[in-house]
Each structure stands twice: as structure tokens, then as C-alpha cells.
Motif scaffolding. Structure first.
Motif, PDB file in Angstrom:
ATOM      1  N   ASP A   1       0.831  -1.211   0.000  1.00 60.44           N
ATOM      2  CA  ASP A   1       0.000   0.000   0.000  1.00 60.44           C
ATOM      3  C   ASP A   1       0.867   1.264   0.000  1.00 60.44           C
ATOM      4  OD1 ASP A   1      -2.173  -1.689   0.301  1.00 60.44           O
ATOM      5  OD2 ASP A   1      -2.658  -1.063   2.354  1.00 60.44           O
ATOM      6  N   THR A   2       1.978   1.190   0.751  1.00 60.00           N
ATOM      7  CA  THR A   2       2.759   2.413   0.952  1.00 60.00           C
ATOM      8  C   THR A   2       3.382   2.909  -0.351  1.00 60.00           C
ATOM      9  OG1 THR A   2       4.275   3.493   2.463  1.00 60.00           O
ATOM     10  CG2 THR A   2       4.966   1.367   1.618  1.00 60.00           C
ATOM     11  N   PHE A   3       3.518   1.995  -1.325  1.00 56.26           N
ATOM     12  CA  PHE A   3       4.064   2.416  -2.624  1.00 56.26           C
ATOM     13  C   PHE A   3       2.967   2.878  -3.583  1.00 56.26           C
ATOM     14  CE2 PHE A   3       7.304  -0.611  -1.125  1.00 56.26           C
ATOM     15  CZ  PHE A   3       8.415   0.210  -1.205  1.00 56.26           C
TER      16      PHE A   3
ATOM     17  N   LEU B   1       4.561  12.925   5.033  1.00 60.43           N
ATOM     18  CA  LEU B   1       5.361  11.869   5.662  1.00 60.43           C
ATOM     19  C   LEU B   1       6.842  11.949   5.286  1.00 60.43           C
ATOM     20  CD1 LEU B   1       4.801   9.450   7.604  1.00 60.43           C
ATOM     21  CD2 LEU B   1       4.790   7.972   5.587  1.00 60.43           C
ATOM     22  N   HIS B   2       7.145  12.539   4.134  1.00 61.40           N
ATOM     23  CA  HIS B   2       8.546  12.547   3.673  1.00 61.40           C
ATOM     24  C   HIS B   2       9.052  13.979   3.426  1.00 61.40           C
ATOM     25  CE1 HIS B   2       8.021   8.264   3.172  1.00 61.40           C
ATOM     26  NE2 HIS B   2       7.203   8.383   2.138  1.00 61.40           N
ATOM     27  N   PRO B   3       8.909  14.877   4.414  1.00 61.98           N
ATOM     28  CA  PRO B   3       9.216  16.287   4.129  1.00 61.98           C
ATOM     29  C   PRO B   3      10.674  16.554   3.781  1.00 61.98           C
ATOM     30  CG  PRO B   3       8.856  15.966   6.490  1.00 61.98           C
ATOM     31  CD  PRO B   3       8.478  14.679   5.806  1.00 61.98           C
TER      32      PRO B   3
ATOM     33  N   GLU C   1      10.532   6.137   7.636  1.00 60.27           N
ATOM     34  CA  GLU C   1       9.316   6.950   7.508  1.00 60.27           C
ATOM     35  C   GLU C   1       8.093   6.099   7.145  1.00 60.27           C
ATOM     36  OE1 GLU C   1      11.798  10.995   6.369  1.00 60.27           O
ATOM     37  OE2 GLU C   1      10.663  10.038   4.779  1.00 60.27           O
ATOM     38  N   ASP C   2       8.166   5.381   6.016  1.00 57.88           N
ATOM     39  CA  ASP C   2       6.983   4.609   5.597  1.00 57.88           C
ATOM     40  C   ASP C   2       6.623   3.525   6.619  1.00 57.88           C
ATOM     41  OD1 ASP C   2       6.187   5.673   3.007  1.00 57.88           O
ATOM     42  OD2 ASP C   2       8.138   4.986   2.306  1.00 57.88           O
ATOM     43  N   ILE C   3       7.609   2.706   6.983  1.00 59.05           N
ATOM     44  CA  ILE C   3       7.271   1.545   7.827  1.00 59.05           C
ATOM     45  C   ILE C   3       6.763   1.992   9.205  1.00 59.05           C
ATOM     46  CG2 ILE C   3       8.220  -0.510   8.982  1.00 59.05           C
ATOM     47  CD1 ILE C   3       9.704  -1.137   6.387  1.00 59.05           C
TER      48      ILE C   3
ATOM     49  N   TYR D   1      -0.078  10.508  -2.140  1.00 63.02           N
ATOM     50  CA  TYR D   1      -0.868  11.457  -1.352  1.00 63.02           C
ATOM     51  C   TYR D   1      -0.191  11.687   0.005  1.00 63.02           C
ATOM     52  CZ  TYR D   1      -5.430  12.841   0.862  1.00 63.02           C
ATOM     53  OH  TYR D   1      -6.447  13.451   1.512  1.00 63.02           O
ATOM     54  N   HIS D   2       0.750  10.770   0.370  1.00 67.81           N
ATOM     55  CA  HIS D   2       1.421  10.919   1.662  1.00 67.81           C
ATOM     56  C   HIS D   2       2.800  11.588   1.538  1.00 67.81           C
ATOM     57  CE1 HIS D   2       3.480   7.197   0.291  1.00 67.81           C
ATOM     58  NE2 HIS D   2       4.430   7.506   1.154  1.00 67.81           N
ATOM     59  N   PHE D   3       3.225  11.917   0.309  1.00 67.19           N
ATOM     60  CA  PHE D   3       4.617  12.348   0.141  1.00 67.19           C
ATOM     61  C   PHE D   3       4.983  13.587   0.969  1.00 67.19           C
ATOM     62  CE2 PHE D   3       5.674  10.375  -4.307  1.00 67.19           C
ATOM     63  CZ  PHE D   3       5.595   9.118  -3.744  1.00 67.19           C
ATOM     64  N   ALA D   4       4.194  14.646   0.848  1.00 68.22           N
ATOM     65  CA  ALA D   4       4.591  15.890   1.529  1.00 68.22           C
ATOM     66  C   ALA D   4       4.540  15.746   3.047  1.00 68.22           C
ATOM     67  CB  ALA D   4       3.738  17.056   1.042  1.00 68.22           C
TER      68      ALA D   4
HETATM   69 FE   LIG Z   1       6.317   6.683   1.195  1.00 70.70          FE
END
Ligand SMILES: [Fe+2]
Ligand code: FES
Length: 386
Positions: free
Chosen positions: A214-216, A225-227, A343-345, A220-223
Motif C-alpha cells: 500500500d505504501t508504494f 510523511l517525507h518532508p 518513515e513509511d514503515i 498522497y502521503h509524500f509531503a
Molecule cells: Fe512513502
């Protein structure tokens, strides 16, 4: 990926960027939380997705020479995959026909065959039983009928798939959406047969196996969760999606694509300015990153819907022989690993804890998360819970 597709995808990306838009489906999708928390649901996934489907088990370059083997214990049975002297690939249960010991562990290069560590029954690379020590004690045991139990396996496009159920032959091109379809064409064109394994990681995560994939499947989560990692490099909430049967190709776009606007259209190319995520149903995510490819596979743990094993393999087009090549790949991998591992996990493990709490009855996937919707819908359909 062919040239026309490389150009067409850049065109699609520019159109979406100009319209401040992304690929959207018609409606939201409500996915039951049970798909991540219910043991019955998981048991069905194991029985169907991990028993009936071809599963990507290795790249050809993991087993380049005769005797090269890998083992896998993540598909509900001990499995052994080995290249034989004619260059063919064989897959078996990693189970001795005498009393069932495991013939091999880990991976490596076997010199002449496999000698069982328990009582030394000996098999060749095609699984044939060659020798039974003290054969006189086994009257009537025909060696020809006591070869290793074979599993259907196919090597194509530099990749190796097996089905962990004997006799369950498969057509990998049909599973990939059809020979005439773009997914097969992409895999063919990447030439993975000439890649080299660079590094591997194996993780035990506190999340449902699907969540790793799912995380790939949505940017929509980039900004949020991964600033500071990939967020600044990639457009937030912008994806292209193409589906091929149960599989899909999603492109997330690097901001560096802007420089292509000044180029003649025939030079446009999506590959250097995107990350291309392929979901190879059911459990493999292939991420093409400009000059290397990451393979993320996720496996359920029986009876534990909130845990999984994740295997990450990182492949590069040339062997890393010089120090500067090694530095390049280390830097590259560090970004991938920091993003996903740090970050993702943790983010997704938080989601799993939240869903396991029973607070929500369903997940609400937005119209802007079409790849995620495709994956969840196809899983539900495959196990008869659509
Ligand atoms: Fe991600
Ligand atoms: S279990 Fe393999 S030789 Fe006895």
C-alpha cells in the motif's frame, strides 16, 4: 518500456501538472478494516494468493551459474530453487524424500548437487535422487520415484516465478495481463537478465502484508510523511496509473521533469524523471528508479494478520566495482532505505495499530488513490470477498 509510452506518459504528466490534477477514479472506495485485521481473511489470502498464484521468487541474476540456489521459507513451505547444468531453473520443496530434512539453507552455489545433511541422500540439480547410502536397507525403494517434489517454475524477462503447489502450472504472460500488454513489454525492455544483485534486507514488520505494498501505491502521503527525504524531489499527490489485469503500473513524478518541457517531444522520456512502481500481483512491488530497481516482497505470517515479512532486493545495471560506483549506490540506497525504513514503515505500523484497535470499521480510499483501490479490490475479488 517502449518509446511511444515513454513520451505519452510525460505528456500525461504535464497535462495533470498544468491542470493541478492527478489521476482520479470516479468514487471513493471503502475497504473493510477486516482485510488488515481478520485471521479468517488472512487464511483465505494464504490459501489462494500464496498457493494458487505464480509468485516472484528471484531475479535470474540471483542464480547466474549452474548450482546457484536460493531457498525460501516465506510461502508456507520450505522451497528450493536451483539452476541446473543446462541453464534451466528448477524449483522443489526443500524437503528430503527420506524423512523430510531440509536439504539446503540460505543461498549459495552447490558444487555437485545436494547432499541431505541428515543421512546424506544425494540429489542432482534437477532433483533426481542419485544415491541412497546403505541402499541395501531400503529394498524396493526406487530412486527414480524418490526425486525431489517439483514445483511449477518459469523464468522470463530476467525474473523467476514459482507456484508453491505441485502440478499448478501457470501462464506468466496471462497473469501479467497478456502478452500484447504494456506490462510485459516494459519488463522485457528493462533487460533485468543483465542486472546484478547489490544488496538485500529482510524485515519483520508489525503490519499486515498488504500494507507494505500500500505504501508504494499512493503519493498522497509524500509531503506530510517525507518532508526532508523524497518529498522535495517528487510531486505530492500526483500519479499516473495503468492497470494490467490484477497488476498495475503507477508513475510518481520527479520535479526534475520540468526540464523536459523545453525539449522536442520526441526526446521526452518518463523513466529518468519518475519512479515507476509495478505491482506484480499478489505480493511483489517493483520500483524502477532511473538507474536501478528495487524489489519489495511482502509475505504474511500464518495466523498473524498484523505482522509480515518484508524482503527488499536492490539490483543495479552494472556490477559496482570501483569505489566511486560503490559510493554512488550507497548514497542512492541510503535515501531509499531511510525513506522506507524510517518513515513509511513506522507510519504504516502506526496505521496497523490504529486499525487493530477497532476504532474504524473501514478505510476510506480517496479518488486520488486509484492504485491502492485497484490492489485492495483485486485482493478482495481474488478471495471471493468483493
Ligand atoms: Fe512513502
Ligand atoms: S532425512 Fe534426508 S537423508 Fe535422511
Amino acid at each position: 518500456m517502449n518509446k511511444a509510452t515513454r513520451i505519452e506518459m510525460v505528456e500525461r504528466a504535464f497535462t495533470l501538472l498544468d491542470n493541478k490534477d492527478t489521476t482520479r477514479v470516479d468514487d471513493i472506495y471503502l475497504s473493510p478494516v477486516a482485510s488488515y485485521t481478520c485471521t479468517d481473511w488472512l487464511a483465505q489470502e494464504e490459501a489462494i494468493l500464496f498457493k494458487d498464484y505464480p509468485l516472484l521468487v528471484a531475479f535470474s541474476c540471483d542464480l547466474p551459474k549452474a548450482g546457484d540456489f536460493i531457498t525460501n521459507d516465506d510461502m508456507g513451505a520450505p522451497l528450493l530453487v536451483v539452476r541446473d547444468r543446462d541453464g534451466g531453473i528448477n524449483a522443489f520443496f526443500n524437503t528430503c524424500r527420506h524423512r523430510g530434512a531440509k536439504l539446503a539453507s540460505g543461498c549459495g552455489r552447490a558444487q555437485t548437487g545436494f547432499s541431505c545433511p541428515y543421512h546424506a541422500w544425494n540429489y542432482d540439480f534437477t532433483g533426481k535422487l542419485r544415491a541412497i547410502p546403505d541402499q541395501v536397507s531400503f529394498p524396493g525403494v526406487d530412486k527414480a520415484e524418490h526425486g525431489l517434489v517439483k514445483l511449477p517454475v518459469v523464468e522470463k524477462y530476467g525474473m523467476i516465478w514459482l507456484c508453491p503447489t505441485p502440478g499448478k502450472d501457470f501462464d506468466i504472460d496471462a497473469q501479467l495481463g497478456g502478452l500484447e500488454q504494456g506490462l510485459v513489454e516494459d519488463l522485457k525492455a528493462y533487460g533485468f537478465a543483465d542486472y546484478h544483485p547489490y544488496s538485500q534486507q529482510r524485515l519483520h514488520c508489525k503490519m499486515n502484508w498488504k500494507m507494505m505494498l500500500d505504501t508504494f501505491l499512493e503519493p498522497y502521503h509524500f509531503a506530510p510523511l517525507h518532508p526532508t527525504t523524497v518529498g522535495p524531489l517528487l510531486y505530492h499527490n500526483l500519479c499516473l496509473l495503468d492497470t494490467y489485469g490484477q497488476n498495475l503500473r503507477e508513475a510518481v513524478i520527479r520535479k526534475s521533469i520540468e526540464k523536459q518541457r523545453d525539449q522536442p517531444k520526441e526526446n521526452w522520456d518518463i523513466v529518468p524523471d519518475s519512479a515507476l512502481v509495478y505491482l506484480l500481483f499478489p505480493n511483489a512491488g517493483l520500483v524502477m528508479q532511473r538507474d536501478h530497481v528495487e524489489l519489495w516482497r511482502s509475505y504474511p505470517i500464518p495466523g498473524k494478520p498484523d505482522e509480515c515479512i518484508v524482503q527488499m532486493d536492490y539490483y543495479i545495471p552494472e556490477p559496482a566495482e570501483t569505489q566511486s560506483a560503490k559510493d554512488h549506490w550507497e548514497r542512492n540506497m541510503d535515501l531509499a532505505v531511510r525513506t522506507v525504513l524510517e518513515e513509511d514503515i513506522p507510519g504504516v505500523e502506526g496505521i496497523q495499530a490504529g486499525l487493530s484497535s477497532g476504532a474504524n470499521s473501514h478505510c476510506t480510499f480517496g479518488r486520488n488513490e486509484p492504485a491502492l483501490i485497484h490492489f485492495q479490490r483485486e485482493v478482495a475479488r481474488a478471495i471471493g470477498r468483493a
